[in-house]
Design an enzyme around this catalytic site. Structure first.
Site, mmCIF file in Angstrom:
data_model
loop_
_atom_site.group_PDB
_atom_site.id
_atom_site.type_symbol
_atom_site.label_atom_id
_atom_site.label_comp_id
_atom_site.label_asym_id
_atom_site.label_seq_id
_atom_site.Cartn_x
_atom_site.Cartn_y
_atom_site.Cartn_z
ATOM 1 C CB SER A 1 -1.711 -3.529 5.143
ATOM 2 O OG SER A 1 -1.101 -2.818 4.272
ATOM 3 C CE LYS B 1 2.126 -3.283 3.492
ATOM 4 N NZ LYS B 1 0.886 -2.878 3.007
ATOM 5 C CE1 TYR C 1 2.128 -4.460 -0.388
ATOM 6 C CE2 TYR C 1 0.912 -3.250 -2.012
ATOM 7 C CZ TYR C 1 1.249 -3.536 -0.833
ATOM 8 O OH TYR C 1 0.698 -2.620 -0.008
ATOM 9 C CE1 TYR D 1 -1.807 0.558 7.586
ATOM 10 C CE2 TYR D 1 -3.777 0.788 8.399
ATOM 11 C CZ TYR D 1 -3.111 0.297 7.548
ATOM 12 O OH TYR D 1 -3.677 -0.474 6.762
ATOM 13 C CB VAL E 1 -6.980 0.267 3.245
ATOM 14 C CG1 VAL E 1 -5.739 0.950 3.835
ATOM 15 C CG2 VAL E 1 -6.471 -0.505 2.256
HETATM 16 N N1 GLU Z 1 -3.164 -2.538 -1.157
HETATM 17 C C1 GLU Z 1 -3.159 -1.468 -0.121
HETATM 18 C C2 GLU Z 1 -2.058 -0.451 -0.587
HETATM 19 O O1 GLU Z 1 -0.921 -1.078 -1.258
HETATM 20 C C3 GLU Z 1 -2.781 -1.833 1.008
HETATM 21 C C4 GLU Z 1 -2.447 -1.084 2.373
HETATM 22 C C5 GLU Z 1 -3.054 -1.270 3.504
HETATM 23 O O2 GLU Z 1 -3.908 -2.146 3.593
HETATM 24 O O3 GLU Z 1 -2.520 -0.687 4.405
HETATM 25 O O4 GLU Z 1 -2.171 0.837 -0.702
#
Ligand code: GLU
Length: 305
Positions: free
Chosen positions: A61, A64, A188, A240, A258
């Site tokens: 993430s 992002k 993504y 988060y 994650v």
């Molecule tokens: N590829 C992970 C997902 O889409 C990323 C989530 C994350 O790092 O928060 O679940």
């Protein structure tokens, strides 16, 4: 700085026991839960590392941030027609508010629904070349041409990414976007599967700390306004549903993933990358947060001081 980083890595190491590896993407469960590393790049471009900084991990993430920077820079505030900037207080992959709030418009770009919406928005304008453009932009920020997709993690994400598929198809179903869903999802998944080291995160963060300018070359990669909007959203939504707690205890605009990485920006000063694959119950690196908390207290890095 090296002695400080060595010491806080040593004192934070036990916190790796306070977390567990993400296993909903099976390939991520193969990481070393005891790994811990930090890299900090200062305003002259000088980078200092400590711990297991040679350990590679997928950016997840944290990507992002790069997607958001690209979208803001290319399309400005029109991006807000498609994504909000509010916290959700829900898990990163929650679907509930897509239906109950702003029908089909994700609350912010740093949750899965919002990152998928941002990629869809970019893909509507730029078509199939979206992943190439986003990943090129990321490599440029990190100044590392060798960053590539970890094919095993990518395949694992693709195989098990049904919640992300649900988020994307729901948005498509309520006409929130018109880009082909599978291309959006593929972009993504690939962005999340880019393999990096803590130094890459620190360098990306340093460009943000420097408001869009690469220190070494003086090249501007994005505007001050793009940097400001992104750092604001990192502060309120980057960790988060514990972003508020992190603001109080660490006070540095950050984004976690994650894979165990955290990218942190001390405006005008430092870009920081940390790794600790064992995650707390919110999905943030347990020992990574401890590292950043110690560093922030010791060097007085909270932006709220
Ligand atoms: N590829 C992970 C997902 O889409 C990323 C989530 C994350 O790092 O928060 O679940």
């Amino acid at each position: 700085m090296k002695a400080t980083l060595d010491r806080i890595v040593a004192t934070s190491r036990t916190y790796t026991q306070n977390g567990t590896l993400a296993n909903y993407i099976p390939e991520l469960a193969k990481a070393n839960p005891n790994a811990l590393a930090i890299c900090i790049c200062d305003h002259t471009g000088n980078c200092t590392q400590a711990g297991d900084f040679n350990t590679a991990f997928t950016i997840q993430s944290v990507s992002k941030i790069v997607t958001l920077l690209y979208a803001f820079e290319a399309y400005g505030e029109d991006v807000f027609s498609r994504i909000g900037v509010e916290q959700t207080a829900d898990a990163f992959n929650s679907i509930i508010k897509l239906e109950t709030r702003n029908h089909g418009k994700p609350l912010n770009p740093l949750i899965n629904a919002g990152a998928i919406a941002t990629i869809a928005y970019i893909a509507e304008h730029e078509g199939k070349g979206t992943f190439r453009k986003l990943s090129t932009f990321l490599r440029k920020m990190a100044q590392n041409e060798s960053i590539h997709v970890n094919q095993d993690v990518y395949a694992s994400e693709k195989r098990t990414g049904d919640i992300n598929r649900a988020l994307a198809y729901f948005q498509k179903g309520v006409s929130s976007f018109s880009a082909p869903v599978e291309i959006v999802l593929d972009t993504y998944f690939q962005m999340c599967s880019l393999e990096v080291h803590v130094k890459d995160l620190a360098r990306i963060a340093q460009v943000l700390a420097n408001n869009g300018v690469l220190i070494e070359s003086g090249e501007r990669l994005f505007s001050e306004k793009t940097a400001m909007m992104t750092k604001s959203i990192m502060t309120t939504c980057g960790m988060y549903d514990s972003s508020g707690h992190f603001a109080v205890t660490v006070g540095i605009p950050s984004k976690s993933g994650v894979g165990g990485g955290i990218l942190s920006v001390v405006p005008g000063q430092y870009g920081i990358g940390t790794l600790g694959p064992a995650l707390d119950e919110k999905g943030n690196s347990a020992a990574g947060i401890e590292l950043l908390s110690q560093l922030s207290n010791e060097l007085h890095l909270s932006i709220f001081r």
